[in-house]
Design a protein around this motif. Structure first.
Motif, PDB file in Angstrom:
ATOM      1  N   THR A   1       0.801  -1.219   0.000  1.00 57.88           N
ATOM      2  CA  THR A   1       0.000   0.000   0.000  1.00 57.88           C
ATOM      3  C   THR A   1       0.833   1.269   0.000  1.00 57.88           C
ATOM      4  O   THR A   1       0.670   2.111  -0.860  1.00 57.88           O
ATOM      5  N   LEU A   2       1.726   1.414   0.966  1.00 56.02           N
ATOM      6  CA  LEU A   2       2.497   2.642   1.110  1.00 56.02           C
ATOM      7  C   LEU A   2       3.979   2.337   1.218  1.00 56.02           C
ATOM      8  O   LEU A   2       4.383   1.209   1.447  1.00 56.02           O
ATOM      9  N   GLY A   3       4.788   3.360   1.090  1.00 56.48           N
ATOM     10  CA  GLY A   3       6.218   3.229   1.339  1.00 56.48           C
ATOM     11  C   GLY A   3       7.035   2.943   0.102  1.00 56.48           C
ATOM     12  O   GLY A   3       6.532   2.873  -1.025  1.00 56.48           O
ATOM     13  N   GLY A   4       8.349   2.772   0.340  1.00 59.97           N
ATOM     14  CA  GLY A   4       9.304   2.594  -0.741  1.00 59.97           C
ATOM     15  C   GLY A   4       9.073   1.346  -1.570  1.00 59.97           C
ATOM     16  O   GLY A   4       9.167   1.377  -2.800  1.00 59.97           O
ATOM     17  N   LEU A   5       8.758   0.224  -0.916  1.00 56.84           N
ATOM     18  CA  LEU A   5       8.531  -0.991  -1.684  1.00 56.84           C
ATOM     19  C   LEU A   5       7.264  -0.903  -2.534  1.00 56.84           C
ATOM     20  O   LEU A   5       7.177  -1.532  -3.587  1.00 56.84           O
ATOM     21  N   ALA A   6       6.288  -0.127  -2.103  1.00 59.21           N
ATOM     22  CA  ALA A   6       5.090   0.082  -2.929  1.00 59.21           C
ATOM     23  C   ALA A   6       5.473   0.810  -4.221  1.00 59.21           C
ATOM     24  O   ALA A   6       4.995   0.464  -5.306  1.00 59.21           O
ATOM     25  N   ARG A   7       6.369   1.793  -4.133  1.00 56.63           N
ATOM     26  CA  ARG A   7       6.836   2.492  -5.333  1.00 56.63           C
ATOM     27  C   ARG A   7       7.614   1.541  -6.247  1.00 56.63           C
ATOM     28  O   ARG A   7       7.499   1.599  -7.467  1.00 56.63           O
ATOM     29  N   VAL A   8       8.406   0.641  -5.639  1.00 61.90           N
ATOM     30  CA  VAL A   8       9.148  -0.342  -6.430  1.00 61.90           C
ATOM     31  C   VAL A   8       8.179  -1.289  -7.133  1.00 61.90           C
ATOM     32  O   VAL A   8       8.313  -1.549  -8.329  1.00 61.90           O
ATOM     33  N   ARG A   9       7.205  -1.814  -6.404  1.00 61.19           N
ATOM     34  CA  ARG A   9       6.248  -2.764  -6.992  1.00 61.19           C
ATOM     35  C   ARG A   9       5.464  -2.137  -8.145  1.00 61.19           C
ATOM     36  O   ARG A   9       5.128  -2.822  -9.112  1.00 61.19           O
ATOM     37  N   ARG A  10       5.170  -0.854  -8.068  1.00 56.38           N
ATOM     38  CA  ARG A  10       4.428  -0.184  -9.159  1.00 56.38           C
ATOM     39  C   ARG A  10       5.281  -0.025 -10.411  1.00 56.38           C
ATOM     40  O   ARG A  10       4.760  -0.026 -11.523  1.00 56.38           O
ATOM     41  N   ARG A  11       6.593   0.114 -10.261  1.00 58.05           N
ATOM     42  CA  ARG A  11       7.474   0.379 -11.408  1.00 58.05           C
ATOM     43  C   ARG A  11       8.129  -0.878 -11.985  1.00 58.05           C
ATOM     44  O   ARG A  11       8.476  -0.904 -13.150  1.00 58.05           O
ATOM     45  N   ALA A  12       8.340  -1.901 -11.167  1.00 54.99           N
ATOM     46  CA  ALA A  12       9.076  -3.086 -11.605  1.00 54.99           C
ATOM     47  C   ALA A  12       8.131  -4.159 -12.139  1.00 54.99           C
ATOM     48  O   ALA A  12       6.984  -4.263 -11.715  1.00 54.99           O
ATOM     49  N   ALA A  13       8.629  -4.955 -13.082  1.00 55.37           N
ATOM     50  CA  ALA A  13       7.859  -6.078 -13.609  1.00 55.37           C
ATOM     51  C   ALA A  13       7.852  -7.234 -12.620  1.00 55.37           C
ATOM     52  O   ALA A  13       6.965  -8.072 -12.640  1.00 55.37           O
ATOM     53  N   GLY A  14       8.857  -7.281 -11.764  1.00 60.06           N
ATOM     54  CA  GLY A  14       8.925  -8.326 -10.753  1.00 60.06           C
ATOM     55  C   GLY A  14       9.769  -7.874  -9.584  1.00 60.06           C
ATOM     56  O   GLY A  14      10.697  -7.085  -9.739  1.00 60.06           O
ATOM     57  N   LEU A  15       9.419  -8.350  -8.408  1.00 64.25           N
ATOM     58  CA  LEU A  15      10.180  -8.049  -7.195  1.00 64.25           C
ATOM     59  C   LEU A  15      10.248  -9.336  -6.389  1.00 64.25           C
ATOM     60  O   LEU A  15       9.214  -9.961  -6.119  1.00 64.25           O
ATOM     61  N   THR A  16      11.444  -9.737  -6.038  1.00 64.95           N
ATOM     62  CA  THR A  16      11.629 -10.974  -5.288  1.00 64.95           C
ATOM     63  C   THR A  16      12.846 -10.827  -4.383  1.00 64.95           C
ATOM     64  O   THR A  16      13.539  -9.817  -4.437  1.00 64.95           O
ATOM     65  N   TRP A  17      13.066 -11.829  -3.557  1.00 66.62           N
ATOM     66  CA  TRP A  17      14.256 -11.832  -2.707  1.00 66.62           C
ATOM     67  C   TRP A  17      14.722 -13.272  -2.538  1.00 66.62           C
ATOM     68  O   TRP A  17      13.945 -14.211  -2.720  1.00 66.62           O
ATOM     69  N   PHE A  18      16.002 -13.429  -2.222  1.00 65.60           N
ATOM     70  CA  PHE A  18      16.551 -14.754  -1.965  1.00 65.60           C
ATOM     71  C   PHE A  18      17.705 -14.620  -0.977  1.00 65.60           C
ATOM     72  O   PHE A  18      18.398 -13.605  -0.944  1.00 65.60           O
TER      73      PHE A  18
END
Length: 159
Positions: free
Chosen positions: A123-140
């Motif tokens: 909903t809010l914050g930096g990762l929300a801005r990343v999720r709106r701009r990126a085709a994929g977001l993951t971590w490992f």
């Protein structure tokens, strides 16, 4: 700081262990962002934006560089705020252009977990801005902590 660039058309194994894109890497940049100083969050994020802008311009990324720099800024900022443990102060930033034309942005920090990754940034914050701009977001997980990876598609791969 390491810079690796190879001629287009020559594939090589991907050193980045990309979680979201299995295409061979054509060009790569990697460097540490020191965070053990006052105002580390702002300084590391600004340094990351400058490096991203220079690298993508040099490699003629066909998209607006600002989209990638916003993602880099937010991922580095999150890593400094939430992922820099007491032993691992530095954050590592990596860019890679794949043979398929995607841009991988990876930020590695010293924390081995990412609590509530699936709901973080919905909903809010930096990762929300990343999720709106990126085709994929993951971590490992990695040996030294974890890597968060954002993937931007090449223009011809977009729906």
């Amino acid at each position: 700081m390491t810079v690796i660039a190879e001629r287009p058309g020559l594939s090589r194994p991907c050193r980045l262990q990309p979680a979201a894109d299995a295409a061979p890497v054509l060009a790569e940049w990697s460097g540490k962002l020191p965070t053990a100083r006052l105002n580390a969050e702002a300084a590391a994020a600004q340094s990351a934006r400058v490096r991203c802008n220079l690298w993508l311009t040099a490699f003629q990324w066909p998209e607006p560089v600002e989209h990638a720099t916003v993602i880099v800024h937010e991922l580095v900022r999150n890593a400094v705020l939430h992922g820099s443990g007491t032993r691992h102060k530095d954050v590592t930033l990596r860019f890679a252009l794949t043979q398929a034309g995607a841009l991988l942005i990876e930020v590695t920090d010293g924390l081995h977990t990412f609590p509530d990754f699936d709901v973080a940034g919905t909903t809010l914050g930096g990762l929300a801005r990343v999720r709106r701009r990126a085709a994929g977001l993951t971590w490992f997980p990695t040996v030294d902590g974890k890597t968060v990876q954002a993937r931007l598609l090449a223009p011809e791969d977009r729906p």
